[in-house]
Write a protein that holds these residues in place. Structure first.
Motif, PDB file in Angstrom:
ATOM      1  N   GLY A 210       0.809  -1.220   0.000  1.00  0.00           N
ATOM      2  CA  GLY A 210       0.000   0.000   0.000  1.00  0.00           C
ATOM      3  C   GLY A 210       0.835   1.259   0.000  1.00  0.00           C
ATOM      4  O   GLY A 210       0.329   2.346   0.312  1.00  0.00           O
ATOM      5  N   LEU A 211       2.105   1.138  -0.372  1.00  0.00           N
ATOM      6  CA  LEU A 211       2.941   2.338  -0.501  1.00  0.00           C
ATOM      7  C   LEU A 211       2.389   3.208  -1.635  1.00  0.00           C
ATOM      8  O   LEU A 211       1.807   2.681  -2.593  1.00  0.00           O
ATOM      9  CB  LEU A 211       4.384   1.931  -0.811  1.00  0.00           C
ATOM     10  N   PRO A 212       2.585   4.526  -1.547  1.00  0.00           N
ATOM     11  CA  PRO A 212       2.031   5.404  -2.588  1.00  0.00           C
ATOM     12  C   PRO A 212       2.547   4.995  -3.971  1.00  0.00           C
ATOM     13  O   PRO A 212       3.742   4.813  -4.166  1.00  0.00           O
ATOM     14  CB  PRO A 212       2.566   6.792  -2.201  1.00  0.00           C
ATOM     15  N   GLY A 213       1.613   4.798  -4.895  1.00  0.00           N
ATOM     16  CA  GLY A 213       2.000   4.476  -6.270  1.00  0.00           C
ATOM     17  C   GLY A 213       2.228   2.996  -6.526  1.00  0.00           C
ATOM     18  O   GLY A 213       2.438   2.583  -7.668  1.00  0.00           O
ATOM     19  N   GLN A 214       2.193   2.182  -5.486  1.00  0.00           N
ATOM     20  CA  GLN A 214       2.418   0.736  -5.657  1.00  0.00           C
ATOM     21  C   GLN A 214       1.173   0.096  -6.285  1.00  0.00           C
ATOM     22  O   GLN A 214       0.052   0.440  -5.933  1.00  0.00           O
ATOM     23  CB  GLN A 214       2.663   0.151  -4.273  1.00  0.00           C
ATOM     24  N   ARG A 215       1.390  -0.829  -7.223  1.00  0.00           N
ATOM     25  CA  ARG A 215       0.272  -1.518  -7.882  1.00  0.00           C
ATOM     26  C   ARG A 215       0.499  -3.022  -7.793  1.00  0.00           C
ATOM     27  O   ARG A 215       1.601  -3.456  -7.435  1.00  0.00           O
ATOM     28  CB  ARG A 215       0.211  -1.084  -9.353  1.00  0.00           C
ATOM     29  N   PRO A 216      -0.503  -3.851  -8.142  1.00  0.00           N
ATOM     30  CA  PRO A 216      -0.276  -5.297  -8.148  1.00  0.00           C
ATOM     31  C   PRO A 216       0.954  -5.688  -8.967  1.00  0.00           C
ATOM     32  O   PRO A 216       1.715  -6.584  -8.580  1.00  0.00           O
ATOM     33  CB  PRO A 216      -1.564  -5.846  -8.760  1.00  0.00           C
ATOM     34  N   ASP A 217       1.180  -4.969 -10.057  1.00  0.00           N
ATOM     35  CA  ASP A 217       2.341  -5.267 -10.894  1.00  0.00           C
ATOM     36  C   ASP A 217       3.659  -5.016 -10.140  1.00  0.00           C
ATOM     37  O   ASP A 217       4.641  -5.736 -10.319  1.00  0.00           O
ATOM     38  CB  ASP A 217       2.266  -4.403 -12.156  1.00  0.00           C
ATOM     39  N   THR A 218       3.661  -3.970  -9.283  1.00  0.00           N
ATOM     40  CA  THR A 218       4.859  -3.674  -8.490  1.00  0.00           C
ATOM     41  C   THR A 218       5.125  -4.827  -7.535  1.00  0.00           C
ATOM     42  O   THR A 218       6.260  -5.294  -7.384  1.00  0.00           O
ATOM     43  CB  THR A 218       4.637  -2.382  -7.650  1.00  0.00           C
ATOM     44  N   LEU A 219       4.066  -5.286  -6.864  1.00  0.00           N
ATOM     45  CA  LEU A 219       4.219  -6.381  -5.898  1.00  0.00           C
ATOM     46  C   LEU A 219       4.628  -7.671  -6.602  1.00  0.00           C
ATOM     47  O   LEU A 219       5.404  -8.469  -6.054  1.00  0.00           O
ATOM     48  CB  LEU A 219       2.911  -6.587  -5.121  1.00  0.00           C
ATOM     49  N   ALA A 220       4.121  -7.876  -7.821  1.00  0.00           N
ATOM     50  CA  ALA A 220       4.530  -9.063  -8.580  1.00  0.00           C
ATOM     51  C   ALA A 220       6.042  -9.032  -8.817  1.00  0.00           C
ATOM     52  O   ALA A 220       6.728 -10.054  -8.671  1.00  0.00           O
ATOM     53  CB  ALA A 220       3.768  -9.129  -9.899  1.00  0.00           C
ATOM     54  N   GLY A 221       6.547  -7.864  -9.166  1.00  0.00           N
ATOM     55  CA  GLY A 221       7.999  -7.716  -9.351  1.00  0.00           C
ATOM     56  C   GLY A 221       8.752  -8.027  -8.060  1.00  0.00           C
ATOM     57  O   GLY A 221       9.824  -8.662  -8.078  1.00  0.00           O
TER      58      GLY A 221
END
Ligand code: SAH
Ligand code: SF4
Length: 360
Positions: A210-221
């Motif tokens: 839930g960091l600002p700007g984080q998306r599912p794609d970021t977490l996948a990385g």
């Protein structure tokens, strides 16, 4: 079907990939991490089944000793950042740290986690002496979580007897990492983790959700990178904005977002130790229980002495600030039993591939 392109699969196909223990790929991680609420319930129960198969009912308890709130760093999200001049600081003495470890052992813990800000009063030798003393006088496993230090320090502490190290990568997105860490860099942090791995530590990392700007794609990385790293313990918790930091007006992470990641991690890392983090319990009264029922198998109750506990204010609303260590031990045992789980009696060392093959 072509799984190699980057387009996302439907949820069912993505879950099938996970349950076949396919190599982690964005094409199936993203639909799981960003799934609907009703699909999420299926994701949690799949992860819970994998947890039961690989970890059994045991929950590992780690006694957390927050030994210094003094920090040289300035992470944008953290209440202990050096520029938060209003934060009350404390530092336990080496004698107090050892005595707290003894108390943890007397309460039945098999592991203590020594966590702090990056406080250089604890020189390489000072912290090594504490590790040696705990090892000489107890049967405890020791996990360190003292931030970024140089390879020589990590090597010295390992030789002194430290078993494990926790250093969250926080995010592997280069732009987001840079925005949050004016005084650090992603490559240096990655190098710390490579050094810790090469030195033989049981290796813990993790991210905030839930960091600002984080998306599912970021977490996948993040998941893919932690898999390449060979992470053996992965702690994830919601980002909770602290009022005295630059992120004070940012939105908080949520329990649901974090649960999706916990569940995905269990599917990708069936053997790993995954804590139900204190931040989960701080956002929701049953946050830790929900994590334990979505793949997690570790809890880290606080054993920090009561008078200094409120000063380790990484984020607001942290639970258990006024409780003592004995109360926390009893409370968490009750919560674990209430969901039909058991408290582990062993040290809960991570199992390496060679052990897994021999069943050791
Ligand atoms: N100084 C060490 C250990 C203490 S901080 C280190 O940074 O590694 C432990 C963890 O607290 C960090 O890794 C971070 O993920 C988490 N944390 C810090 N601020 C937070 C916040 N505002 N909300 C949720 N978690 C936070
Ligand atoms: Fe210091 Fe850790 Fe907080 Fe960063 S996250 S400011 S290193 S205590």
């Amino acid at each position: 079907m072509n799984f190699t392109n980057s387009s996302s699969l439907a949820f069912d196909d993505a879950l099938a990939q996970a349950l076949a223990f396919a190599a982690p790929a964005r094409a199936w991680l993203v639909p799981l991490l960003g799934c609907s609420e009703s699909d999420a319930l299926r994701l949690y129960s799949a992860a819970d089944a994998v947890r039961a198969a690989y970890q059994g009912t045991d929950v590992q308890l780690r006694g957390l000793i927050e030994f210094s709130s003094i920090c040289r760093k300035n992470c944008a999200y953290c209440g202990l950042r050096v520029e938060n001049r209003g934060a009350e600081r404390y530092r336990l003495t080496p004698e107090e740290i050892v005595a707290t470890a003894h108390r943890a052992e007397s309460l039945g813990y098999k592991t203590v986690v020594l966590q702090s800000g990056e406080d250089l009063w604890f020189t390489t030798e000072r912290l090594a002496a504490i590790i040696r003393e705990i090892k000489a006088t107890t049967d405890l496993a020791i996990t360190l979580s003292a931030g970024e230090r140089d390879r020589d320090a990590y090597a010295f502490w390992r030789e002194a007897g430290a078993d494990r190290y926790l250093l969250r990568i926080e995010t592997t997105d280069p732009a987001l990492f840079a925005a949050l860490h004016a005084d650090s860099n992603l490559d240096a942090r990655k190098q710390c983790l490579y050094d810790l791995r090469d030195l033989g530590y049981q290796l813990g990392t993790g991210v905030m959700v839930g960091l600002p700007g984080q998306r599912p794609d970021t977490l996948a990385g993040d998941v893919i990178w932690m898999h390449e790293l060979g992470a053996e313990m992965i702690g994830v918790g919601p980002f909770i904005p602290h009022p005295d930091t630059p992120l004070k007006d940012a939105a908080s992470g949520t329990v649901e977002q974090t649960l999706r990641l916990v569940a995905v991690l269990r599917l990708v890392f069936p053997h790993a130790h995954l804590p139900a983090t204190t931040a989960m319990g701080s956002l929701h009264p049953l946050g830790r229980e929900r994590a334990l029922q979505a793949g997690a198998n570790v809890v880290m109750p606080n054993v920090t002495p009561g008078d200094v506990r409120p000063k380790y204010a990484i984020y607001p609303g942290k639970i258990c600030l006024t409780d003592d260590a004995e109360h926390c031990r009893g409370c968490i045992t009750g919560r674990i039993h209430a969901i039909g789980r058991t408290v582990a009696a062993d040290h809960g060392h991570v199992k390496r591939v060679a052990d897994q093959e021999t069943g050791a």
